[in-house]
Design a protein around this motif. Structure first.
Motif, PDB file in Angstrom:
ATOM      1  N   ARG A 116       1.467 -12.507   9.582  1.00 54.71           N
ATOM      2  CA  ARG A 116       0.312 -13.269   9.317  1.00 54.71           C
ATOM      3  C   ARG A 116      -0.386 -13.758  10.494  1.00 54.71           C
ATOM      4  NH1 ARG A 116      -1.427 -18.273   8.659  1.00 54.71           N
ATOM      5  NH2 ARG A 116      -3.508 -18.537   7.863  1.00 54.71           N
ATOM      6  N   PRO A 117       0.518 -14.647  11.297  1.00 57.43           N
ATOM      7  CA  PRO A 117      -0.089 -15.371  12.473  1.00 57.43           C
ATOM      8  C   PRO A 117      -0.539 -14.421  13.390  1.00 57.43           C
ATOM      9  CG  PRO A 117       2.076 -16.353  11.841  1.00 57.43           C
ATOM     10  CD  PRO A 117       1.819 -15.165  10.884  1.00 57.43           C
ATOM     11  N   VAL A 118       0.024 -13.392  13.775  1.00 53.84           N
ATOM     12  CA  VAL A 118      -0.016 -12.156  14.844  1.00 53.84           C
ATOM     13  C   VAL A 118      -1.284 -11.507  14.334  1.00 53.84           C
ATOM     14  CG1 VAL A 118       0.762 -10.148  15.859  1.00 53.84           C
ATOM     15  CG2 VAL A 118       2.290 -12.031  15.399  1.00 53.84           C
ATOM     16  N   THR A 119      -1.480 -11.278  13.020  1.00 54.85           N
ATOM     17  CA  THR A 119      -2.672 -10.386  12.581  1.00 54.85           C
ATOM     18  C   THR A 119      -3.922 -11.372  13.001  1.00 54.85           C
ATOM     19  OG1 THR A 119      -2.474 -11.210  10.345  1.00 54.85           O
ATOM     20  CG2 THR A 119      -1.234  -9.118  10.853  1.00 54.85           C
ATOM     21  N   VAL A 120      -3.803 -12.535  12.618  1.00 51.20           N
ATOM     22  CA  VAL A 120      -4.874 -13.757  12.776  1.00 51.20           C
ATOM     23  C   VAL A 120      -5.407 -13.535  14.301  1.00 51.20           C
ATOM     24  CG1 VAL A 120      -5.569 -16.001  12.678  1.00 51.20           C
ATOM     25  CG2 VAL A 120      -4.549 -14.910  10.646  1.00 51.20           C
ATOM     26  N   ASP A 121      -4.297 -13.649  15.232  1.00 50.44           N
ATOM     27  CA  ASP A 121      -4.510 -13.779  16.520  1.00 50.44           C
ATOM     28  C   ASP A 121      -5.167 -12.547  17.126  1.00 50.44           C
ATOM     29  OD1 ASP A 121      -3.782 -16.311  16.568  1.00 50.44           O
ATOM     30  OD2 ASP A 121      -1.654 -15.949  17.434  1.00 50.44           O
ATOM     31  N   LEU A 122      -4.501 -11.289  16.572  1.00 50.99           N
ATOM     32  CA  LEU A 122      -4.921 -10.044  17.422  1.00 50.99           C
ATOM     33  C   LEU A 122      -5.964  -9.055  16.841  1.00 50.99           C
ATOM     34  CD1 LEU A 122      -1.253  -8.933  18.482  1.00 50.99           C
ATOM     35  CD2 LEU A 122      -2.998 -10.117  19.864  1.00 50.99           C
ATOM     36  N   LEU A 123      -6.079  -9.347  15.440  1.00 50.92           N
ATOM     37  CA  LEU A 123      -6.884  -8.290  14.645  1.00 50.92           C
ATOM     38  C   LEU A 123      -8.413  -8.655  14.123  1.00 50.92           C
ATOM     39  CD1 LEU A 123      -4.164  -6.560  12.770  1.00 50.92           C
ATOM     40  CD2 LEU A 123      -4.894  -5.774  15.035  1.00 50.92           C
ATOM     41  N   GLU A 124      -9.338  -7.993  14.415  1.00 50.39           N
ATOM     42  CA  GLU A 124     -10.522  -8.194  13.890  1.00 50.39           C
ATOM     43  C   GLU A 124     -10.563  -8.272  12.170  1.00 50.39           C
ATOM     44  OE1 GLU A 124     -13.143  -9.660  15.371  1.00 50.39           O
ATOM     45  OE2 GLU A 124     -11.942  -9.621  17.094  1.00 50.39           O
ATOM     46  N   PRO A 125     -11.354  -8.742  11.458  1.00 53.42           N
ATOM     47  CA  PRO A 125     -11.374  -8.761   9.978  1.00 53.42           C
ATOM     48  C   PRO A 125     -11.186  -7.404   9.256  1.00 53.42           C
ATOM     49  CG  PRO A 125     -12.813 -10.460  10.849  1.00 53.42           C
ATOM     50  CD  PRO A 125     -12.419 -10.069  11.965  1.00 53.42           C
ATOM     51  N   PRO A 126     -12.043  -6.361   9.716  1.00 54.28           N
ATOM     52  CA  PRO A 126     -11.875  -5.037   9.080  1.00 54.28           C
ATOM     53  C   PRO A 126     -10.742  -4.586   9.286  1.00 54.28           C
ATOM     54  CG  PRO A 126     -13.973  -5.272  10.378  1.00 54.28           C
ATOM     55  CD  PRO A 126     -13.319  -6.464  10.706  1.00 54.28           C
ATOM     56  N   VAL A 127      -9.907  -4.594  10.632  1.00 58.62           N
ATOM     57  CA  VAL A 127      -8.706  -3.983  10.898  1.00 58.62           C
ATOM     58  C   VAL A 127      -7.695  -4.741  10.088  1.00 58.62           C
ATOM     59  CG1 VAL A 127      -6.977  -3.531  12.502  1.00 58.62           C
ATOM     60  CG2 VAL A 127      -9.320  -3.050  12.926  1.00 58.62           C
ATOM     61  N   ARG A 128      -7.849  -6.332  10.291  1.00 63.23           N
ATOM     62  CA  ARG A 128      -6.805  -7.091   9.523  1.00 63.23           C
ATOM     63  C   ARG A 128      -6.591  -6.881   7.976  1.00 63.23           C
ATOM     64  NH1 ARG A 128      -8.219 -11.712  11.920  1.00 63.23           N
ATOM     65  NH2 ARG A 128      -9.888 -12.394  10.098  1.00 63.23           N
ATOM     66  N   LEU A 129      -7.892  -6.688   7.572  1.00 66.73           N
ATOM     67  CA  LEU A 129      -7.903  -6.784   6.056  1.00 66.73           C
ATOM     68  C   LEU A 129      -7.488  -5.604   5.739  1.00 66.73           C
ATOM     69  CD1 LEU A 129     -11.612  -8.396   5.429  1.00 66.73           C
ATOM     70  CD2 LEU A 129      -9.125  -9.504   4.709  1.00 66.73           C
ATOM     71  N   THR A 130      -7.789  -4.342   6.486  1.00 65.52           N
ATOM     72  CA  THR A 130      -7.105  -3.055   5.869  1.00 65.52           C
ATOM     73  C   THR A 130      -5.651  -3.015   6.127  1.00 65.52           C
ATOM     74  OG1 THR A 130      -9.138  -2.090   6.760  1.00 65.52           O
ATOM     75  CG2 THR A 130      -7.352  -0.572   6.489  1.00 65.52           C
ATOM     76  N   LEU A 131      -5.134  -3.618   7.158  1.00 65.50           N
ATOM     77  CA  LEU A 131      -3.746  -3.744   7.562  1.00 65.50           C
ATOM     78  C   LEU A 131      -3.010  -4.330   6.173  1.00 65.50           C
ATOM     79  CD1 LEU A 131      -1.135  -3.558   9.213  1.00 65.50           C
ATOM     80  CD2 LEU A 131      -1.839  -5.879  10.057  1.00 65.50           C
ATOM     81  N   TRP A 132      -3.519  -5.664   5.873  1.00 63.39           N
ATOM     82  CA  TRP A 132      -2.844  -6.235   4.686  1.00 63.39           C
ATOM     83  C   TRP A 132      -3.065  -5.545   3.276  1.00 63.39           C
ATOM     84  CZ3 TRP A 132       0.818  -9.559   4.895  1.00 63.39           C
ATOM     85  CH2 TRP A 132       0.785 -10.494   6.250  1.00 63.39           C
ATOM     86  N   ALA A 133      -4.097  -4.770   3.164  1.00 59.14           N
ATOM     87  CA  ALA A 133      -4.167  -3.851   1.974  1.00 59.14           C
ATOM     88  C   ALA A 133      -3.119  -2.876   1.925  1.00 59.14           C
ATOM     89  CB  ALA A 133      -5.827  -3.631   1.799  1.00 59.14           C
ATOM     90  N   ARG A 134      -2.822  -2.226   2.961  1.00 59.90           N
ATOM     91  CA  ARG A 134      -2.040  -1.211   3.120  1.00 59.90           C
ATOM     92  C   ARG A 134      -0.561  -1.656   3.017  1.00 59.90           C
ATOM     93  NH1 ARG A 134      -5.854   0.237   1.666  1.00 59.90           N
ATOM     94  NH2 ARG A 134      -7.444   1.702   2.782  1.00 59.90           N
ATOM     95  N   VAL A 135      -0.204  -2.988   3.708  1.00 59.52           N
ATOM     96  CA  VAL A 135       1.127  -3.751   3.649  1.00 59.52           C
ATOM     97  C   VAL A 135       1.329  -3.808   2.192  1.00 59.52           C
ATOM     98  CG1 VAL A 135       2.329  -5.857   4.075  1.00 59.52           C
ATOM     99  CG2 VAL A 135       1.121  -4.413   5.974  1.00 59.52           C
TER     100      VAL A 135
END
Length: 152
Positions: free
Chosen positions: A27-46
């Motif tokens: 979670r902390p890495v995704t918040v620091d590195l990814l914009e919302p569209p990529v971050r949300l897509t990543l979490w949905a797939r995770v």
């Protein structure tokens, strides 16, 4: 009995360990590195890949826990307080997971599919809070399971 204990421990390790990794490391890495569209897509797939493991863990934990309690130890009247606490907290965790799966996770997946990023962010925030609660409960269950019979 040893197979039941091994499956019980394996299931709890997968579930609690997965939540710990997701909450504390990913979670902390995704918040620091990814914009919302990529971050949300990543979490949905995770979650898409992790939640089947949680379903298996829930089934194994409930099945092996109840089997050991009733078939091996003679029922709830004969087990210690730590077993009652593990069961109660485990059921709460399972109910929280069911809510996550059938409400915010489904809404997150739909939001990602329709590219509704604000709605997805709202659902991810709810999932994060609920997983945080489940992580605390899961770590507490680990402490109770490993030391409960010596502490109570």
């Amino acid at each position: 009995m040893s197979i039941a204990i091994a499956l019980h421990l394996l299931a709890s390790t997968i579930w609690v360990g997965g939540m710990f990794f997701a909450y504390v490391a990913l979670r902390p890495v995704t918040v620091d590195l990814l914009e919302p569209p990529v971050r949300l897509t990543l979490w949905a797939r995770v979650f898409e890949r992790f939640f089947p493991w949680v379903w298996a863990a829930v089934i194994l934990l409930l099945g092996t826990g109840l089997w050991m309690t009733f078939a091996v130890f003679g029922g709830m009247a004969t087990v210690g307080l730590h077993v009652h606490l593990m069961l109660a907290l485990g059921v709460v965790m399972m109910l929280i997971f069911l809510h996550i799966y059938f409400a915010p996770y489904r809404k997150l997946s739909k939001a990602v599919d329709t590219e509704d990023w604000p709605a997805g962010a709202t659902q991810l925030g709810q999932i994060r809070r609920l997983i945080g609660i489940n992580l605390i409960l899961g770590l507490l269950v680990v402490v109770i399971a490993s030391g409960g019979r010596y502490l109570m």
